[in-house]
Design a protein around this motif. Structure first.
Motif, short mmCIF file in Angstrom:
data_model
loop_
_atom_site.label_atom_id
_atom_site.label_comp_id
_atom_site.label_asym_id
_atom_site.label_seq_id
_atom_site.Cartn_x
_atom_site.Cartn_y
_atom_site.Cartn_z
N ALA A 1 6.28 5.79 -3.74
CA ALA A 1 4.97 6.16 -3.18
C ALA A 1 4.90 7.66 -2.97
N VAL B 1 3.13 -0.78 -4.09
CA VAL B 1 2.74 0.63 -4.12
C VAL B 1 1.67 0.77 -5.20
N THR B 2 0.57 1.47 -4.88
CA THR B 2 -0.51 1.59 -5.86
C THR B 2 -1.26 2.90 -5.71
N ASP B 3 -1.92 3.28 -6.78
CA ASP B 3 -2.87 4.39 -6.75
C ASP B 3 -4.29 3.86 -6.85
N THR C 1 -5.24 1.85 -9.34
CA THR C 1 -5.42 1.37 -10.71
C THR C 1 -4.15 0.74 -11.28
N THR C 2 -3.00 1.23 -10.85
CA THR C 2 -1.70 0.72 -11.31
C THR C 2 -0.92 0.28 -10.09
N THR C 3 -0.19 -0.82 -10.22
CA THR C 3 0.56 -1.37 -9.09
C THR C 3 2.02 -1.58 -9.47
N TRP D 1 1.23 8.06 -4.18
CA TRP D 1 0.52 6.80 -4.06
C TRP D 1 0.67 6.27 -2.63
N ARG D 2 0.22 5.03 -2.40
CA ARG D 2 0.30 4.43 -1.06
C ARG D 2 1.06 3.10 -1.14
N THR E 1 0.92 -0.39 0.12
CA THR E 1 -0.26 -1.11 0.59
C THR E 1 0.01 -2.51 1.14
N SER F 1 1.02 -5.91 -12.61
CA SER F 1 1.89 -5.01 -11.86
C SER F 1 3.21 -4.88 -12.61
N LEU G 1 5.02 9.71 -6.41
CA LEU G 1 3.80 9.66 -7.21
C LEU G 1 2.55 10.05 -6.44
#
Length: 127
Positions: free
Chosen positions: A27, A50-52, A54-56, A32-33, A35, A11, A30
Motif C-alpha cells: 500500500a 489493497v487497492t487504488d 481499479t486494481t486489487t 494505495w490504500r 481497504t 484481484s 504504490l
C-alpha cells in the motif's frame, strides 16, 4: 450484455509470513490504500485487500511461506513497477523494507528488489 464466458481478473493474490505487513508495504510502495481485512475461522485477520480503486491485491498470511529461491530457480511471476523518478522510488522502497539483492540482471533497464516476503519485483522508469 457481457459475454457470460468472458472473465476478468478480480484481484491478484500474494502470500507471506505476515499478510498485514506485506499489505502495508505494498500500500505504501504504490500509494494505495488497505481497504479490508478478512478473518480466519477464529476471527484472526489473515487476508488484507489493497487497492487504488481499479486494481486489487490481496495479501495472505501463510505460516509456512517460503520465498522463491531466485535467481537459482525461475519465477512463475513477478511485478514490474515503473516510476517517474526511479532513484526516489528506490530510496523509498528500501526505507519501506524492500531489499536489493546482489544479482541484478536488468543492467540499466530495471532494478530487482525483494519485498518483505522475499518475492522479487522490478523497478524501471515510467515510459
Amino acid at each position: 450484455m457481457a459475454d457470460p464466458v468472458t472473465g476478468k481478473v478480480a484481484s491478484y493474490a500474494f502470500w507471506g509470513h505476515d499478510g498485514r505487513a506485506l499489505a502495508d508495504f505494498w500500500a505504501a510502495a504504490l500509494g494505495w490504500r488497505l481497504t479490508q481485512e478478512y478473518p480466519d475461522e477464529n476471527g484472526v485477520p489473515v487476508a488484507f485487500t489493497v487497492t487504488d480503486g481499479t486494481t486489487t491485491y490481496i495479501f495472505y498470511t501463510a505460516k509456512d511461506h517460503r520465498p522463491p529461491n531466485w535467481p537459482a530457480e525461475e519465477l512463475p511471476f513477478h511485478l514490474d513497477l515503473s516510476f517517474p523518478d526511479v532513484a526516489a522510488a528506490e530510496r523509498r522502497l528500501l526505507d519501506l523494507g524492500a531489499t536489493k539483492p546482489e544479482h541484478q540482471p536488468g543492467g540499466e533497464y530495471w532494478t530487482v528488489f525483494l519485498d518483505p516476503s522475499g518475492q522479487p519485483f522490478c523497478v524501471s522508469a515510467a515510459t
